[in-house]
Design a protein around this motif. Structure first.
Motif, short mmCIF file in Angstrom:
data_model
loop_
_atom_site.label_atom_id
_atom_site.label_comp_id
_atom_site.label_asym_id
_atom_site.label_seq_id
_atom_site.Cartn_x
_atom_site.Cartn_y
_atom_site.Cartn_z
N SER A 73 0.83 -1.20 0.00
CA SER A 73 0.00 0.00 0.00
C SER A 73 0.87 1.25 0.00
O SER A 73 2.05 1.21 0.36
CB SER A 73 -0.93 0.01 1.21
OG SER A 73 -0.21 0.37 2.37
N THR A 74 0.25 2.35 -0.37
CA THR A 74 0.96 3.63 -0.35
C THR A 74 1.36 3.98 1.08
O THR A 74 2.34 4.69 1.28
CB THR A 74 0.10 4.74 -0.95
OG1 THR A 74 -1.18 4.77 -0.30
CG2 THR A 74 -0.11 4.53 -2.44
N GLU A 75 0.67 3.49 2.06
CA GLU A 75 1.04 3.68 3.47
C GLU A 75 2.40 3.04 3.75
O GLU A 75 3.20 3.57 4.53
CB GLU A 75 -0.04 3.09 4.38
CG GLU A 75 0.25 3.20 5.84
CD GLU A 75 0.07 4.62 6.39
OE1 GLU A 75 0.54 4.84 7.51
OE2 GLU A 75 -0.48 5.48 5.70
N ASP A 76 2.68 1.90 3.11
CA ASP A 76 3.94 1.19 3.33
C ASP A 76 5.17 2.03 2.95
O ASP A 76 6.22 1.88 3.56
CB ASP A 76 3.98 -0.13 2.54
CG ASP A 76 2.95 -1.13 3.02
OD1 ASP A 76 2.66 -1.15 4.23
OD2 ASP A 76 2.44 -1.90 2.18
N VAL A 77 5.05 2.90 1.95
CA VAL A 77 6.21 3.69 1.53
C VAL A 77 6.60 4.73 2.58
O VAL A 77 7.72 5.23 2.54
CB VAL A 77 6.03 4.35 0.15
CG1 VAL A 77 5.83 3.32 -0.94
CG2 VAL A 77 4.91 5.36 0.14
N HIS A 78 5.72 5.02 3.51
CA HIS A 78 6.04 5.96 4.59
C HIS A 78 6.77 5.29 5.75
O HIS A 78 7.36 5.96 6.58
CB HIS A 78 4.76 6.64 5.10
CG HIS A 78 4.06 7.42 4.06
ND1 HIS A 78 4.55 8.60 3.55
CD2 HIS A 78 2.90 7.19 3.39
CE1 HIS A 78 3.73 9.06 2.63
NE2 HIS A 78 2.72 8.23 2.52
N HIS A 79 6.73 3.97 5.80
CA HIS A 79 7.31 3.23 6.93
C HIS A 79 8.61 2.51 6.61
O HIS A 79 9.29 2.04 7.51
CB HIS A 79 6.30 2.21 7.45
CG HIS A 79 5.08 2.86 8.02
ND1 HIS A 79 5.08 3.54 9.21
CD2 HIS A 79 3.81 2.93 7.53
CE1 HIS A 79 3.87 4.01 9.45
NE2 HIS A 79 3.09 3.66 8.45
N PHE A 80 8.95 2.39 5.32
CA PHE A 80 10.14 1.66 4.90
C PHE A 80 10.97 2.50 3.94
O PHE A 80 10.41 3.26 3.15
CB PHE A 80 9.76 0.34 4.22
CG PHE A 80 8.96 -0.59 5.09
CD1 PHE A 80 9.60 -1.38 6.04
CD2 PHE A 80 7.58 -0.68 4.98
CE1 PHE A 80 8.88 -2.24 6.86
CE2 PHE A 80 6.86 -1.53 5.78
CZ PHE A 80 7.50 -2.31 6.73
N PRO A 81 12.30 2.33 3.94
CA PRO A 81 13.12 3.13 3.02
C PRO A 81 12.98 2.69 1.57
O PRO A 81 12.64 1.55 1.28
CB PRO A 81 14.54 2.88 3.53
CG PRO A 81 14.49 1.58 4.23
CD PRO A 81 13.10 1.47 4.81
N VAL A 82 13.26 3.62 0.68
CA VAL A 82 13.35 3.34 -0.76
C VAL A 82 14.83 3.37 -1.09
O VAL A 82 15.54 4.31 -0.73
CB VAL A 82 12.58 4.40 -1.57
CG1 VAL A 82 12.78 4.18 -3.07
CG2 VAL A 82 11.09 4.36 -1.22
#
Length: 148
Positions: A73-82
């Motif tokens: 989910s788009t929420e996941d990109v706020h919790h994990f690094p890219v």
């Protein structure tokens, strides 16, 4: 929470001696890694390549390199690094990266783009390999940052 349907990675390998690599390149987004490998010459000297994961995928093994399986989910990109990561392989293991941008859900209203500001100028690049560091973390791009 909105499901991620597509990830687009725009990767430019430097146009200098020994910049190309035969190593595996991985993209980390939303808590998992994806292999950036197509049927072309992806990381050769001067290559300017786009890797599409999810809808209209152009990578090898698209069913295993899909942000929809399992759904992210788009929420996941706020919790994990890219990040981009090199897994060294072969006699041409080192890789010289000149530019990278990763866009999550590029064709939607909740698109999010990630870059590394140190790579925004001409001639700015980074070498990645076992002896130099294997990972480059990207950060969310602000609206006024330069685009390539």
């Amino acid at each position: 929470m909105t499901a991620i349907s597509e990830i687009l990675a725009h990767i430019v390998t430097a146009d200098i001696d020994h910049a190309s690599t035969g190593s595996w390149i991985y993209l980390g987004v939303a808590g998992r890694e994806f292999s950036l490998d197509t049927h072309g010459v992806d990381f050769s000297r001067g290559a300017d390549a786009n890797f599409r994961l999810g809808e209209d995928s152009n990578v090898k093994y698209p069913e295993y390199n899909d942000p929809r399986r399992p759904p992210l989910s788009t929420e996941d990109v706020h919790h994990f690094p890219v990040y981009l990561r090199v897994e060294s392989a072969g006699d041409r293991a080192a890789w010289c990266l000149e530019w990278a941008s990763v866009t999550v859900d590029p064709g939607t209203g909740h698109r999010r783009r990630y870059t590394h500001p140190a790579l925004s100028g001409t001639g700015h690049r980074i070498w990645l390999d076992t002896g130099y560091g294997k990972t480059l973390y990207l950060r969310p791009e602000e609206e006024d940052e330069p685009r390539r």
